[in-house]
Design a protein around this motif. Structure first.
Motif, PDB file in Angstrom:
ATOM      1  N   GLN A   1      48.217  30.564  53.293  1.00  0.00           N
ATOM      2  CA  GLN A   1      48.185  31.557  52.218  1.00  0.00           C
ATOM      3  C   GLN A   1      48.927  32.838  52.561  1.00  0.00           C
ATOM      4  O   GLN A   1      49.597  33.414  51.697  1.00  0.00           O
ATOM      5  CB  GLN A   1      46.722  31.904  51.881  1.00  0.00           C
ATOM      6  CG  GLN A   1      45.927  30.762  51.279  1.00  0.00           C
ATOM      7  CD  GLN A   1      44.500  31.179  50.968  1.00  0.00           C
ATOM      8  OE1 GLN A   1      44.242  32.270  50.451  1.00  0.00           O
ATOM      9  NE2 GLN A   1      43.548  30.317  51.297  1.00  0.00           N
ATOM     10  N   LEU A   2      48.799  33.311  53.803  1.00  0.00           N
ATOM     11  CA  LEU A   2      49.268  34.659  54.116  1.00  0.00           C
ATOM     12  C   LEU A   2      50.276  34.739  55.264  1.00  0.00           C
ATOM     13  O   LEU A   2      50.774  35.815  55.560  1.00  0.00           O
ATOM     14  CB  LEU A   2      48.062  35.551  54.462  1.00  0.00           C
ATOM     15  CG  LEU A   2      47.056  35.767  53.323  1.00  0.00           C
ATOM     16  CD1 LEU A   2      45.845  36.546  53.838  1.00  0.00           C
ATOM     17  CD2 LEU A   2      47.707  36.508  52.157  1.00  0.00           C
TER      18      LEU A   2
ATOM     19  N   GLY B   1      44.555  39.855  54.009  1.00  0.00           N
ATOM     20  CA  GLY B   1      43.417  38.952  53.978  1.00  0.00           C
ATOM     21  C   GLY B   1      42.103  39.653  53.737  1.00  0.00           C
ATOM     22  O   GLY B   1      41.847  40.192  52.674  1.00  0.00           O
TER      23      GLY B   1
ATOM     24  N   ILE C   1      44.289  30.141  56.073  1.00  0.00           N
ATOM     25  CA  ILE C   1      44.725  31.535  56.052  1.00  0.00           C
ATOM     26  C   ILE C   1      46.216  31.647  56.367  1.00  0.00           C
ATOM     27  O   ILE C   1      46.930  32.481  55.794  1.00  0.00           O
ATOM     28  CB  ILE C   1      43.884  32.395  57.018  1.00  0.00           C
ATOM     29  CG1 ILE C   1      43.927  33.882  56.626  1.00  0.00           C
ATOM     30  CG2 ILE C   1      44.322  32.227  58.457  1.00  0.00           C
ATOM     31  CD1 ILE C   1      43.107  34.242  55.443  1.00  0.00           C
TER      32      ILE C   1
ATOM     33  N   TYR D   1      40.331  37.805  58.997  1.00  0.00           N
ATOM     34  CA  TYR D   1      39.518  36.870  58.216  1.00  0.00           C
ATOM     35  C   TYR D   1      38.252  36.536  58.988  1.00  0.00           C
ATOM     36  O   TYR D   1      38.083  36.916  60.153  1.00  0.00           O
ATOM     37  CB  TYR D   1      40.299  35.605  57.864  1.00  0.00           C
ATOM     38  CG  TYR D   1      40.732  34.737  59.023  1.00  0.00           C
ATOM     39  CD1 TYR D   1      40.117  33.510  59.267  1.00  0.00           C
ATOM     40  CD2 TYR D   1      41.771  35.125  59.872  1.00  0.00           C
ATOM     41  CE1 TYR D   1      40.532  32.694  60.314  1.00  0.00           C
ATOM     42  CE2 TYR D   1      42.183  34.320  60.924  1.00  0.00           C
ATOM     43  CZ  TYR D   1      41.556  33.107  61.138  1.00  0.00           C
ATOM     44  OH  TYR D   1      41.959  32.305  62.175  1.00  0.00           O
TER      45      TYR D   1
ATOM     46  N   ILE E   1      46.665  39.606  60.020  1.00  0.00           N
ATOM     47  CA  ILE E   1      45.768  38.978  59.053  1.00  0.00           C
ATOM     48  C   ILE E   1      44.356  38.992  59.623  1.00  0.00           C
ATOM     49  O   ILE E   1      44.123  38.518  60.745  1.00  0.00           O
ATOM     50  CB  ILE E   1      46.187  37.522  58.777  1.00  0.00           C
ATOM     51  CG1 ILE E   1      47.645  37.448  58.324  1.00  0.00           C
ATOM     52  CG2 ILE E   1      45.272  36.878  57.752  1.00  0.00           C
ATOM     53  CD1 ILE E   1      48.221  36.035  58.374  1.00  0.00           C
TER      54      ILE E   1
END
Length: 365
Positions: A127-128, A115, A124, A141, A139
């Motif tokens: 997506q990840l 990220g 998030i 962010y 992750i």
């Protein structure tokens, strides 16, 4: 024996602040839009003066009730800034914000990470999240607020491991003099983008605040009790006892229990109910937000008779209009609803009115 209860309805703003346009929030109005578009009625908050605060007419109020609208003086619209000002600390300089964190900073914290961009918590994970399960890397962010958020699977990565990593991030930021308001651990469960769901085991690691009314209360022998994420927001400073909660319902139950039990020592119960913001504001879910407000109002109707002659204060820390563009907080005024306040709140004051009211109630200067 004096006691007081302050309840912060997280993100329940009541109309754009005078400087809202500077924050990209012109026209934001969390409560106003919900009243207009979702046929919202909150009869028990109305008994404390909510309709007057919103400019939506008058309703019969309880004896001893008083209301006001407050504008934030600090530069910011995040949870930490709002709560610190409620406790008497005005930030002249905003917290640091990032759209992307320096790679050397993340390396020192303990990378590698996935990220490293601005996104909402649900985005998030979509997506990840699956890549996190494959690679095992947490992750990182951020958002428009001053936050560094780290998400990881609660079971596959480990909850304790995530908390240790976030504590390390707080230490590194402080050592470098980077004024990020909060490092937030965001654990989640699920095995695919379709099933990922954040859990209630979130933990916030806040910057240490300057002295607030909470520290002064403690010095004067008043017990200070945090409910919800209050202790996290103040990094434990000025909080003598903490009761983390998993939901609004849990928080309201804890408030009831503490209010019934604690009757001997002077004390302040300072509670944050976060579901309005976390579950519905950021996700732009007006129906859920309205339902959550109705649930609180119903609970309040049963609790008000228990207040007696003690001091009750209900307010908010910022806005998060579910009808506004984007998914971030909105720069709004907030309602100030009181019962048995030591003096009538002023309608043109900033958030520090809360600290002054609490201090005066406990006979501090």
């Amino acid at each position: 024996m004096k006691r007081a209860l302050v309840i912060v309805l997280d993100s329940v703003g009541c109309g754009a602040a005078p400087d809202a346009a500077d924050f990209g929030d012109a026209g934001a109005d969390t409560l106003g839009h919900l009243f207009e578009r979702d046929n919202l009625e909150l009869p028990n908050l109305a008994r404390l003066g909510l309709l007057e605060a919103l400019g939506r007419g008058k309703s019969p109020t309880l004896p001893g009730a008083a209301w006001a609208r407050m504008s934030e003086k600090s530069v910011g619209k995040d949870t930490t800034t709002g709560h610190w000002e409620l406790a008497g600390c005005v930030l002249e300089r905003p917290f640091d914000t990032f759209t992307k964190f320096p790679e050397d900073l993340l390396d020192e914290i303990g990378g590698p990470f996935l990220g490293n961009f601005a996104a909402s918590g649900t985005e998030i994970l979509e997506q990840l999240g699956e890549e996190h399960l494959r690679a095992g890397h947490p992750i990182v962010y951020t958002s428009a607020d001053s936050v560094l958020q780290i998400a990881a699977h609660e079971e596959r990565y480990g909850l304790e491991k995530l908390w240790v990593l976030c504590k390390r991030a707080r230490e590194v930021l402080d050592a470098r003099g980077i004024r990020i308001g909060r490092v937030i651990a965001r654990p989640f469960l699920g095995d695919s983008a379709a099933t990922f769901k954040r859990t209630s085991n979130r933990h916030d690691y806040s910057l240490m605040p300057p002295e607030t009314v909470l520290n002064r209360l403690q010095a004067a022998g008043v017990q200070t009790i945090g409910v919800g994420k209050i202790s996290d927001i103040f990094a434990g400073s000025g909080i003598g006892e903490s009761h983390p909660t998993k939901s609004n319902a849990d928080g309201m139950t804890v408030i009831e229990e503490l209010w019934a039990e604690r009757r001997t020592q002077p004390h302040l119960i300072f509670a944050n109910l976060v579901d309005f913001d976390m579950l519905y504001g950021h996700r732009r879910d007006p129906a859920g937000y309205a339902r959550c407000l109705r649930e609180f109002d119903t609970w309040l109707g049963g609790f008000l008779p228990e207040v007696g002659g003690d001091f009750l204060l209900i307010t908010a820390d910022h806005g998060n209009d579910p009808y506004h563009a984007g998914t971030d907080h909105t720069r709004e005024q907030v309602p100030l609803l009181t019962l048995n306040a030591p003096f009538a709140p002023g309608d043109s004051g900033d958030f520090t009115q809360v600290a002054r009211l609490v201090a005066h109630h406990f006979t501090l200067d």
